[in-house]
Scaffold this motif. Structure first.
Motif, PDB file in Angstrom:
ATOM      1  N   GLY A   1     -53.355 -12.850 -35.675  1.00 60.82           N
ATOM      2  CA  GLY A   1     -52.454 -11.876 -36.268  1.00 60.82           C
ATOM      3  C   GLY A   1     -52.698 -10.454 -35.801  1.00 60.82           C
ATOM      4  O   GLY A   1     -52.361  -9.503 -36.511  1.00 60.82           O
ATOM      5  N   SER A   2     -53.308 -10.303 -34.605  1.00 55.76           N
ATOM      6  CA  SER A   2     -53.520  -8.978 -34.011  1.00 55.76           C
ATOM      7  C   SER A   2     -54.342  -8.051 -34.889  1.00 55.76           C
ATOM      8  O   SER A   2     -54.172  -6.837 -34.861  1.00 55.76           O
ATOM      9  N   TRP A   3     -55.202  -8.617 -35.711  1.00 54.09           N
ATOM     10  CA  TRP A   3     -56.099  -7.876 -36.604  1.00 54.09           C
ATOM     11  C   TRP A   3     -55.379  -7.168 -37.750  1.00 54.09           C
ATOM     12  O   TRP A   3     -56.038  -6.606 -38.618  1.00 54.09           O
ATOM     13  N   VAL A   4     -54.044  -7.171 -37.793  1.00 52.86           N
ATOM     14  CA  VAL A   4     -53.332  -6.431 -38.835  1.00 52.86           C
ATOM     15  C   VAL A   4     -52.476  -7.313 -39.738  1.00 52.86           C
ATOM     16  O   VAL A   4     -51.935  -6.837 -40.732  1.00 52.86           O
ATOM     17  N   MET A   5     -52.349  -8.565 -39.415  1.00 53.99           N
ATOM     18  CA  MET A   5     -51.584  -9.469 -40.264  1.00 53.99           C
ATOM     19  C   MET A   5     -52.153 -10.875 -40.119  1.00 53.99           C
ATOM     20  O   MET A   5     -53.064 -11.119 -39.342  1.00 53.99           O
ATOM     21  N   GLY A   6     -51.614 -11.795 -40.893  1.00 54.06           N
ATOM     22  CA  GLY A   6     -52.115 -13.156 -40.890  1.00 54.06           C
ATOM     23  C   GLY A   6     -52.759 -13.502 -42.214  1.00 54.06           C
ATOM     24  O   GLY A   6     -52.985 -12.653 -43.088  1.00 54.06           O
ATOM     25  N   SER A   7     -53.065 -14.779 -42.375  1.00 57.25           N
ATOM     26  CA  SER A   7     -53.556 -15.288 -43.642  1.00 57.25           C
ATOM     27  C   SER A   7     -54.318 -16.584 -43.404  1.00 57.25           C
ATOM     28  O   SER A   7     -54.127 -17.257 -42.387  1.00 57.25           O
ATOM     29  N   ALA A   8     -55.171 -16.929 -44.355  1.00 56.73           N
ATOM     30  CA  ALA A   8     -55.876 -18.214 -44.279  1.00 56.73           C
ATOM     31  C   ALA A   8     -54.900 -19.387 -44.256  1.00 56.73           C
ATOM     32  O   ALA A   8     -55.245 -20.479 -43.812  1.00 56.73           O
ATOM     33  N   THR A   9     -53.689 -19.161 -44.731  1.00 51.87           N
ATOM     34  CA  THR A   9     -52.683 -20.233 -44.717  1.00 51.87           C
ATOM     35  C   THR A   9     -52.024 -20.397 -43.356  1.00 51.87           C
ATOM     36  O   THR A   9     -51.273 -21.357 -43.144  1.00 51.87           O
ATOM     37  N   ASP A  10     -52.276 -19.473 -42.431  1.00 46.31           N
ATOM     38  CA  ASP A  10     -51.629 -19.521 -41.117  1.00 46.31           C
ATOM     39  C   ASP A  10     -52.401 -20.414 -40.156  1.00 46.31           C
ATOM     40  O   ASP A  10     -52.916 -19.982 -39.128  1.00 46.31           O
TER      41      ASP A  10
END
Length: 382
Positions: free
Chosen positions: A56-65
């Protein structure tokens, strides 16, 4: 903040808070644990664990991804999956995310096994247990970068034990090969006000974010906001400046950039590693994996690698047709990496006896799993 929509897997996830932090959405950082069914485990043996770190480019994303097919692949072989989230930039520095990754890994080794055992239903004599000595690490994009940096902080005095193997999907390893744009452009981006670039939701009412799921429908406003921010950073060729600001021309590598470049400080004690990348990746270019592969081989570290031909960034995370089991990218660049790390769970170059026996059982029961011995030299592509 709305909870992330769970991706469909054969086993539901249980969420654990592995560290409390003030001023963070949901009170801290968490991990999602997926456990295999008892019939999927090797009888009488605790389950190994694969620790995932999302991109997530260090700025977005989640454990669910995380891709459910990859989770189910591990679960079918009696291996639990712990997907770890971390605080997200730019509200915190990438160093903070790295500290979270290490703390999440330590939690898996030191606390999670007892928590799983304590969760057995009342009156149950025995249930699924976790083996903290049989752990592998899997990272994607920014998560792969953080995972490799994190593993470099294991195995020493007062550090947790190193994992048995590492699988990196297109992670950064040498920041001097990234694009940083012009220093004056970065200064302008750094001073931009949220309302001027449309990411007002970025700050979550002043709290630091740790979950901005990418694979979420409908797309939440925070994700749209962060994509706007990333788009501006990429337009200015300054994405990697989230880690280290651009330097004036002819300036040598500064300590901060070196600190986040594992190529500089990896040594011969690094665990066996598999690197997978797409030859059409223009975000994290193939050179990032190639130079790290060459460094590991120079040090004598066991290293496998694979290339997804025609693949751009994110092929191991997004639900491309080519990334599904049996399709070209799965067969040539995803599956070899999964098999590589599983083969290390018993410290053997080939498939472990327990895993082979389980695969044979699965094959005889439903005919859906093929059994094959995978050698040390797992290399696909030229």
């Amino acid at each position: 903040m709305e909870p992330a929509t769970r991706l469909p897997t054969s086993s539901p996830a249980t969420t654990y808070r592995y560290k409390e932090i003030e001023n963070v959405v949901e009170g801290g950082v968490h991990l999602d644990l997926y456990l295999p069914k008892e019939e999927q485990c090797v009888r009488g043996s605790p389950c190994p664990v694969a620790v995932f770190y999302h991109g997530g480019s260090w700025v977005m994303g989640s454990a669910t991804d995380v891709q459910p097919r990859q989770i189910d692949w591990f679960l079918a072989r009696g291996i639990a999956v712990a997907s770890v989230e971390y605080r997200l930039a730019p509200q915190v520095h990438v160093e903070d995310a790295l500290v979270d990754c290490l703390d999440g890994y330590r939690f898996v080794l030191e606390k999670l096994p007892s928590l799983v055992q304590d969760s057995w239903p009342v009156g149950t004599e025995k249930g699924i247990t976790l083996d903290p000595k049989r752990v592998v690490v899997v990272g994607f994009s920014a998560g792969a970068h953080l995972a490799i940096c994190m593993v470099c902080r294991t195995g020493g005095v007062d550090q947790p034990p190193s994992p048995l193997a590492v699988l990196s999907f297109y992670g950064m390893t040498a920041l001097e090969y990234g694009s940083y744009g012009k220093p004056e452009d970065w200064e302008g981006l750094r001073k931009v006000k949220p309302k001027e670039v449309g990411f007002a939701e970025l700050v979550f009412e002043g709290k630091v974010a740790s979950r901005v799921p990418i694979l979420h429908q409908p797309i939440p406003p925070p994700l749209t906001s962060r994509r706007t921010y990333l788009g501006l950073a990429m337009h200015l060729d300054s994405l990697f400046s989230l880690i280290a600001p651009p330097l004036p021309p002819a300036t040598t590598v500064d300590p901060q950039r070196k600190h986040f470049s594992p190529w500089y400080y990896v040594d011969a004690t690094f665990p066996p590693t598999f690197l997978s990348w797409g030859d059409q990746d223009t975000l994290v270019r193939p050179r990032q994996s190639i130079v790290f592969r060459d460094k590991l081989e120079e040090l004598g570290v066991e290293c496998g690698w694979a290339i997804a031909k025609g693949a751009s960034h994110g092929y191991a995370e997004k639900d491309f047709v080519e990334s599904r089991p049996g399709a070209i990218w799965w067969e040539e660049a995803i599956l070899p990496g999964l098999e590589f790390v599983v083969n290390k769970l018993d410290g053997k170059p080939g498939a472990s006896k327990a895993i082979v026996e389980l695969d044979e059982k699965l094959t005889s029961s439903n005919g859906s799993v093929e059994v094959e011995e995978v050698g040390i030299e797992t290399k696909v592509g030229a």
